[in-house]
Design a protein around this motif. Structure first.
Motif, PDB file in Angstrom:
ATOM      1  N   ASP A 154      -3.105   5.468   7.188  1.00  0.00           N
ATOM      2  CA  ASP A 154      -3.655   4.884   5.960  1.00  0.00           C
ATOM      3  C   ASP A 154      -2.541   4.519   4.978  1.00  0.00           C
ATOM      4  O   ASP A 154      -2.593   3.462   4.325  1.00  0.00           O
ATOM      5  CB  ASP A 154      -4.632   5.868   5.316  1.00  0.00           C
ATOM      6  CG  ASP A 154      -5.233   5.339   4.032  1.00  0.00           C
ATOM      7  OD1 ASP A 154      -5.971   4.340   4.077  1.00  0.00           O
ATOM      8  OD2 ASP A 154      -4.946   5.917   2.963  1.00  0.00           O
ATOM      9  N   ARG A 188      -0.888   1.354   6.049  1.00  0.00           N
ATOM     10  CA  ARG A 188      -1.700   0.191   5.686  1.00  0.00           C
ATOM     11  C   ARG A 188      -1.497  -0.191   4.224  1.00  0.00           C
ATOM     12  O   ARG A 188      -1.368  -1.372   3.890  1.00  0.00           O
ATOM     13  CB  ARG A 188      -3.172   0.491   5.958  1.00  0.00           C
ATOM     14  CG  ARG A 188      -4.127  -0.625   5.576  1.00  0.00           C
ATOM     15  CD  ARG A 188      -5.559  -0.157   5.677  1.00  0.00           C
ATOM     16  NE  ARG A 188      -5.820   0.980   4.803  1.00  0.00           N
ATOM     17  CZ  ARG A 188      -6.065   0.882   3.501  1.00  0.00           C
ATOM     18  NH1 ARG A 188      -6.040  -0.315   2.900  1.00  0.00           N
ATOM     19  NH2 ARG A 188      -6.287   1.953   2.781  1.00  0.00           N
ATOM     20  N   ARG A 189      -1.419   0.810   3.352  1.00  0.00           N
ATOM     21  CA  ARG A 189      -1.237   0.520   1.930  1.00  0.00           C
ATOM     22  C   ARG A 189       0.163  -0.010   1.641  1.00  0.00           C
ATOM     23  O   ARG A 189       0.344  -0.890   0.803  1.00  0.00           O
ATOM     24  CB  ARG A 189      -1.506   1.782   1.116  1.00  0.00           C
ATOM     25  CG  ARG A 189      -2.952   2.262   1.187  1.00  0.00           C
ATOM     26  CD  ARG A 189      -3.123   3.612   0.515  1.00  0.00           C
ATOM     27  NE  ARG A 189      -2.746   3.553  -0.886  1.00  0.00           N
ATOM     28  CZ  ARG A 189      -2.593   4.622  -1.656  1.00  0.00           C
ATOM     29  NH1 ARG A 189      -2.759   5.827  -1.131  1.00  0.00           N
ATOM     30  NH2 ARG A 189      -2.270   4.501  -2.923  1.00  0.00           N
ATOM     31  N   THR A 219       1.083  -3.877   2.186  1.00  0.00           N
ATOM     32  CA  THR A 219       0.765  -4.881   1.164  1.00  0.00           C
ATOM     33  C   THR A 219       1.790  -4.897   0.033  1.00  0.00           C
ATOM     34  O   THR A 219       1.638  -5.680  -0.906  1.00  0.00           O
ATOM     35  CB  THR A 219      -0.636  -4.615   0.584  1.00  0.00           C
ATOM     36  OG1 THR A 219      -0.646  -3.327  -0.055  1.00  0.00           O
ATOM     37  CG2 THR A 219      -1.688  -4.627   1.677  1.00  0.00           C
ATOM     38  N   ASP A 259       2.795   8.454  -5.200  1.00  0.00           N
ATOM     39  CA  ASP A 259       1.699   7.513  -4.943  1.00  0.00           C
ATOM     40  C   ASP A 259       1.414   6.663  -6.171  1.00  0.00           C
ATOM     41  O   ASP A 259       1.257   5.433  -6.094  1.00  0.00           O
ATOM     42  CB  ASP A 259       0.456   8.294  -4.522  1.00  0.00           C
ATOM     43  CG  ASP A 259      -0.642   7.398  -3.979  1.00  0.00           C
ATOM     44  OD1 ASP A 259      -1.137   6.547  -4.736  1.00  0.00           O
ATOM     45  OD2 ASP A 259      -1.015   7.546  -2.802  1.00  0.00           O
ATOM     46  N   LEU A 273       2.533   3.041  -5.210  1.00  0.00           N
ATOM     47  CA  LEU A 273       1.444   2.463  -4.430  1.00  0.00           C
ATOM     48  C   LEU A 273       0.227   2.065  -5.258  1.00  0.00           C
ATOM     49  O   LEU A 273      -0.565   1.249  -4.810  1.00  0.00           O
ATOM     50  CB  LEU A 273       0.998   3.444  -3.333  1.00  0.00           C
ATOM     51  CG  LEU A 273       2.068   3.839  -2.310  1.00  0.00           C
ATOM     52  CD1 LEU A 273       1.487   4.774  -1.265  1.00  0.00           C
ATOM     53  CD2 LEU A 273       2.652   2.611  -1.654  1.00  0.00           C
ATOM     54  N   GLN A 274       0.035   2.658  -6.440  1.00  0.00           N
ATOM     55  CA  GLN A 274      -1.140   2.338  -7.244  1.00  0.00           C
ATOM     56  C   GLN A 274      -0.782   1.314  -8.311  1.00  0.00           C
ATOM     57  O   GLN A 274       0.148   1.514  -9.091  1.00  0.00           O
ATOM     58  CB  GLN A 274      -1.709   3.603  -7.907  1.00  0.00           C
ATOM     59  CG  GLN A 274      -2.294   4.602  -6.919  1.00  0.00           C
ATOM     60  CD  GLN A 274      -2.990   5.757  -7.611  1.00  0.00           C
ATOM     61  OE1 GLN A 274      -3.258   5.692  -8.804  1.00  0.00           O
ATOM     62  NE2 GLN A 274      -3.303   6.796  -6.866  1.00  0.00           N
TER      63      GLN A 274
END
Length: 378
Positions: free
Chosen positions: A48, A51-52, A55, A148, A152-153
């Protein structure tokens, strides 16, 4: 009527030796099962994260390994009860299939005697999970959350202040409460820079005492630093105060942690932090529920060990072994699901945190004891 003769020393020695043998086999199988399930869940988490990251071209792939590694103790705590259930089923089924437990019970050794060591092992594993793995998990999970949110956010997450509005409620000893609203909030080092600040002070009957409005302000360590303050009291004209400092129990760290997941706090830090949250007026439901869940973990692990024994010690010659093993797995899933549903009710306030954390564990323990009594005494 003659009195029952006491058990012979030989039988006592055999039962102790058998209990230690069963306990050792149970421990190794359970540890292997917990590690295997943790690795499986971590693999899905790694996929997972990949996958993040795909992008976000500017984020290195090595970050995935770092975050996934930091999540491992957290997943181990989550998977531990179910790992004990599956490991116990495998262990007791192997001992039953090889007729070791059948011979022991035929020799007059009660199941309660040779289950003592596996039960103690499960309680010890759960206790280590609560006292040792949980603090490590909270530290590493907090680091993973920060990574994160940073990389990532896109929204920044709950610990990031960037032009947002902020509502706080602080209990003031012998004065009531203060409700603080701030606009355009930014983090600057170890303090918060605030735009327009409004502080509403209420007495213990929720009647307005005064309202302070500041052009700008800053939350420092232990005090509010306000600029351009005006004060309004009921039935009084506004007063211009100018710049002022107001003592507070709030800090940047406490504000951040009140919005953060309770999983980022060690069990040893939770009681004190819950008291501080209550004094500051924040909701403590999630933190109290998490604390009680960690306290109940050893009992839940012991319950899973008894459930696994009850569903896997059926002699193979009677048939229906596959059905019994499947029933044991289904019972474990059901207990796990009920505990999660109860936790959701606890977080919503529908159930007290104490009841939400302990009720599924106690219910499962009653089921396991009833099953073993039926198996042992008919």
């Amino acid at each position: 009527m003659a009195a029952a003769s006491p058990p012979s020393p030989h039988r006592v020695g055999v039962s102790v030796t058998l209990a230690l043998y069963v306990g050792r086999s149970f421990t190794w199988v359970v540890i292997a099962m917990v590690l295997a399930l943790t690795g499986l869940v971590s693999l899905f988490d790694f996929i997972d994260l990949l996958r993040r990251v795909s992008t976000k071209p500017d984020v290195p792939t090595t970050l995935v390994f770092e975050i996934a590694g930091l999540h491992i103790p957290y997943f181990m705590i989550l998977i531990m009860p179910f790992g004990i259930l599956l490991g116990g089923i495998v262990c007791f089924w192997r001992l039953t299939r090889s007729s070791e437990l059948i011979v022991a019970r035929a020799a007059g050794i009660s199941a309660w005697q040779f289950l003592t060591a596996p039960l103690a092992s499960a309680l010890l594993i759960g206790g280590l999970g609560t006292t040792a793995i949980s603090p490590l998990s909270s530290f590493m999970f907090r680091q993973a959350e920060l990574l994160d949110q940073t990389y990532l956010q896109t929204g920044g997450g709950p610990l990031t202040f960037n032009g947002t509005n902020l509502w706080l409620r602080e209990a003031e000893p012998d004065k009531g409460v203060a409700i603080i609203h701030a606009e355009n909030v930014h983090r600057e080092g170890v303090s918060l820079r605030l735009g327009t600040v409004s502080i509403f002070r209420l007495n213990d009957r929720d009647h307005l005492i005064e309202r302070l409005t500041a052009r700008s302000g800053r939350l420092n360590e232990g005090f509010w630093e306000l600029e351009g303050v005006s004060m309004v009291r009921p039935n009084h004209l506004p007063d211009q105060i100018g710049n002022t400092k107001i003592q507070t129990s709030l800090t940047l760290g406490r504000v951040e942690q009140s919005f953060a997941s309770p999983d980022t706090l060690s069990i040893w830090a939770l009681p004190r932090f819950i008291r501080l949250l209550q004094a500051s007026g924040f909701s403590t439901i999630r933190h109290r529920l998490h604390f009680q869940t960690l306290l109940a973990l050893p009992i839940l692990c012991g319950t899973m060990a008894l459930v696994s024994a009850g569903f896997s010690m059926r002699p193979t010659r009677r048939g229906g072994v596959a059905r019994m093993l499947g029933s044991g797995v289904a019972a474990g899933f059901a207990l796990f699901s009920v505990s999660k549903i109860a936790a959701q009710f606890g977080e919503s306030g529908a159930l007290p945190p104490l009841l939400a954390a302990w009720a599924p564990t106690i219910a499962g323990l009653c089921l396991a004891v009833a099953l073993l009594l039926h198996l042992e005494d008919g």
